[in-house]
Design a protein around this motif. Sequence first.
Motif, mmCIF file in Angstrom:
data_model
loop_
_atom_site.group_PDB
_atom_site.id
_atom_site.type_symbol
_atom_site.label_atom_id
_atom_site.label_comp_id
_atom_site.label_asym_id
_atom_site.label_seq_id
_atom_site.Cartn_x
_atom_site.Cartn_y
_atom_site.Cartn_z
ATOM 1 N N GLY A 1 0.816 -1.214 0.000
ATOM 2 C CA GLY A 1 0.000 0.000 0.000
ATOM 3 C C GLY A 1 0.850 1.263 0.000
ATOM 4 N N SER A 2 0.455 2.224 -0.844
ATOM 5 C CA SER A 2 1.238 3.461 -0.977
ATOM 6 C C SER A 2 0.500 4.671 -0.439
ATOM 7 N N GLY B 1 2.146 4.078 4.301
ATOM 8 C CA GLY B 1 2.985 3.102 3.599
ATOM 9 C C GLY B 1 4.249 3.776 3.085
ATOM 10 N N ARG C 1 -4.618 11.765 -3.057
ATOM 11 C CA ARG C 1 -4.640 11.773 -4.533
ATOM 12 C C ARG C 1 -5.474 12.951 -5.028
ATOM 13 N N VAL D 1 -3.389 12.657 7.571
ATOM 14 C CA VAL D 1 -2.180 12.583 6.746
ATOM 15 C C VAL D 1 -1.017 13.132 7.563
HETATM 16 C C1 LIG Z 1 -12.908 11.438 1.702
HETATM 17 C C2 LIG Z 1 -11.728 11.538 2.618
HETATM 18 C C3 LIG Z 1 -11.381 12.776 3.123
HETATM 19 C C4 LIG Z 1 -10.290 12.905 3.988
HETATM 20 N N1 LIG Z 1 -9.917 14.146 4.408
HETATM 21 C C5 LIG Z 1 -8.775 14.301 5.111
HETATM 22 C C6 LIG Z 1 -8.234 15.587 5.321
HETATM 23 O O1 LIG Z 1 -8.746 16.587 4.831
HETATM 24 N N2 LIG Z 1 -7.094 15.686 6.057
HETATM 25 C C7 LIG Z 1 -6.442 14.588 6.562
HETATM 26 O O2 LIG Z 1 -5.399 14.737 7.216
HETATM 27 N N3 LIG Z 1 -6.935 13.338 6.339
HETATM 28 C C8 LIG Z 1 -8.053 13.179 5.619
HETATM 29 N N4 LIG Z 1 -8.518 11.925 5.312
HETATM 30 C C9 LIG Z 1 -7.888 10.752 5.943
HETATM 31 C C10 LIG Z 1 -6.581 10.345 5.290
HETATM 32 O O3 LIG Z 1 -6.691 10.371 3.883
HETATM 33 C C11 LIG Z 1 -6.217 8.944 5.763
HETATM 34 O O4 LIG Z 1 -6.244 8.892 7.172
HETATM 35 C C12 LIG Z 1 -4.839 8.549 5.283
HETATM 36 O O5 LIG Z 1 -4.761 8.575 3.884
HETATM 37 C C13 LIG Z 1 -4.512 7.157 5.790
HETATM 38 O O6 LIG Z 1 -3.286 6.787 5.248
HETATM 39 P P1 LIG Z 1 -2.839 5.261 5.136
HETATM 40 O O7 LIG Z 1 -1.498 5.276 4.513
HETATM 41 O O8 LIG Z 1 -3.006 4.615 6.453
HETATM 42 O O9 LIG Z 1 -3.897 4.549 4.171
HETATM 43 P P2 LIG Z 1 -4.459 4.966 2.751
HETATM 44 O O10 LIG Z 1 -4.175 6.374 2.449
HETATM 45 O O11 LIG Z 1 -5.861 4.511 2.751
HETATM 46 O O12 LIG Z 1 -3.607 4.080 1.740
HETATM 47 C C14 LIG Z 1 -3.683 2.692 1.709
HETATM 48 C C15 LIG Z 1 -3.217 2.230 0.339
HETATM 49 O O13 LIG Z 1 -3.073 0.816 0.368
HETATM 50 C C16 LIG Z 1 -3.554 0.292 -0.863
HETATM 51 N N5 LIG Z 1 -3.899 -1.115 -0.631
HETATM 52 C C17 LIG Z 1 -4.873 -1.612 0.159
HETATM 53 N N6 LIG Z 1 -4.877 -2.961 0.107
HETATM 54 C C18 LIG Z 1 -3.878 -3.324 -0.740
HETATM 55 C C19 LIG Z 1 -3.372 -4.579 -1.208
HETATM 56 N N7 LIG Z 1 -3.895 -5.750 -0.832
HETATM 57 N N8 LIG Z 1 -2.325 -4.571 -2.075
HETATM 58 C C20 LIG Z 1 -1.742 -3.397 -2.487
HETATM 59 N N9 LIG Z 1 -2.215 -2.178 -2.078
HETATM 60 C C21 LIG Z 1 -3.251 -2.148 -1.209
HETATM 61 C C22 LIG Z 1 -4.738 1.182 -1.180
HETATM 62 O O14 LIG Z 1 -5.070 1.132 -2.552
HETATM 63 C C23 LIG Z 1 -4.215 2.553 -0.749
HETATM 64 O O15 LIG Z 1 -3.541 3.202 -1.821
HETATM 65 C C24 LIG Z 1 -9.571 11.752 4.398
HETATM 66 C C25 LIG Z 1 -9.907 10.509 3.871
HETATM 67 C C26 LIG Z 1 -10.961 10.397 2.971
HETATM 68 C C27 LIG Z 1 -11.269 9.064 2.368
#
Ligand SMILES: Cc1cc2nc3c(=O)[nH]c(=O)nc-3n(C[C@H](O)[C@H](O)[C@H](O)COP(=O)(O)OP(=O)(O)OC[C@H]3O[C@@H](n4cnc5c(N)ncnc54)[C@H](O)[C@@H]3O)c2cc1C
Length: 470
Positions: free
Chosen positions: A8-9, A13, A41, A447
Amino acid sequence: MKSAVVIGSGPNGLAAAITMARRGWEVTVHEAEETVGGGVRSDELTLPGFVHDVCSAIHPLGRDSPFFRDLVLPVEWVQPPAEAAHPLDDGTAVITERSFLETAGRLGEDRAAYVRLVRPVVDGWTRLEPSILGPRPPPPRAIVQGLGVARTGLSSARSLANRFRTKEARALLAGHSAHSMLPLEKRPSGGVGLFLIATAHVYGWGFPRGGSQRLADALVDRLRELGGEIRTGSRVDELPKADVVLADVVPRELLRIAGDRLPARYAHALRRYRYGPGVFKLDWALDGPIPWAAEECRRAATVHIGGSFEELAESERAAWEGRHPERPFVLLAQQSLFDDSRAPPGKHTAWAYCHVPNGSTEDMTGRIEAQVERFAPGFRDLVLARAATAPADFERRNRNIVGGDINGGALDLGQLFFRPVRKLVPYRTPTKGLYMCSSATPPGGGVHGMCGYSAALVALRDDDGSRSHT
Ligand SMILES: Cc1cc2nc3c(=O)[nH]c(=O)nc-3n(C[C@H](O)[C@H](O)[C@H](O)COP(=O)(O)OP(=O)(O)OC[C@H]3O[C@@H](n4cnc5c(N)ncnc54)[C@H](O)[C@@H]3O)c2cc1C
């Protein structure tokens, strides 16, 4: 050379990958989607030339979390004059300014109460930050420091709001606390609100010029400079072979990928992990800026819409209890007012969502737009195009957004510090070399990269330990 695979990126990640690569590990990131960044994104979701943030929009911690602060990425940050605006029905707005004294100064008879609530957190931020954001585990001194504000920090929004008399102060607290996606009567909704208020006063609520994607791209560039590799369109379905695997996924996806490799008790605990309400989101291409009745709303990129504390409380209670609010709390971002790269000349974009029950299939377009129109008459006439994203659409594009839950799991008291399981260092799984690093680990959604950074530090420490024993 030791090898790490990151699944996951998302920002966590990528933070984990960069931390491993900086220590000289060979790192490969697998991303299921064709584009990198997870919740960071941007895309032309409506019309050509209109750049919309697909998920996160405003990044209080995107420049200044301990991980990002240290990294210093070449991202241009836009800092609007005010951090958040909250319009009220009488045509005025309450504003969260960068300075807490200025914010307090506009709260009339609640001035002193606001200072009493906010000052200990803002003034003590440097010492509190390791307990709140990590890296985990925090040093004992930081834990002691954190205990000083723990009672307030774990409160419900309603109990904190009882310190205020004015509708303005109560609304301001409700708007920030509702980001928790918890009922405002439930702990720690007030603590989450207070934390966000502190980030507004300490860091400011900025965002990357050109779109959130710029932040993800800068992380990817840094990883590549360090020798790391990214494979997009590469969904991981079984546990990869590597010295260390860092999974930027939520418990449900980890169970799918590695269920048979996890001890039964741990798998059982992951199955009991709770997801919170979802979001229904709209992006608009607009013919002009949003015509707020309260002119001051144009000073902030973030606008909290929904009126009084009681209205927001009803909206959040409804989503939590499985109902759809008639007049939802709407979180709106209007980046193009401060960033002209987001839309063609004279045109604008806006981003907004409301909370809905997890997995909801209800179309909330009308209800969201009615709420914006309520505080900005004439808004609907400006809409050139709109794109709606429902919980199932989010989940289809990112497996981490279970039922539309954008925080990687409910942020209730039981899952605030100990997520996804009740362990002091919850990044490490019982399977040797396998770590979780998504927002389903502390400090949770947003983020900031701190879940990934903390998990990678634990993996590196474990590796150092095993080397010194052999
Ligand atoms: C609509 C929305 C609005 C938001 N607004 C804000 C904001 O304004 N400010 C803020 O700080 N945060 C905001 N957030 C929250 C923030 O985006 C997330 O908390 C943050 O992106 C989490 O990061 P992460 O790396 O844990 O997971 P994610 O960003 O969810 O990334 C996980 C990645 O893993 C990939 N993945 C999953 N399973 C697999 C697999 N089996 N194989 C390969 N790849 C895989 C996914 O495709 C994804 O690209 C928002 C989120 C959403 C959805």
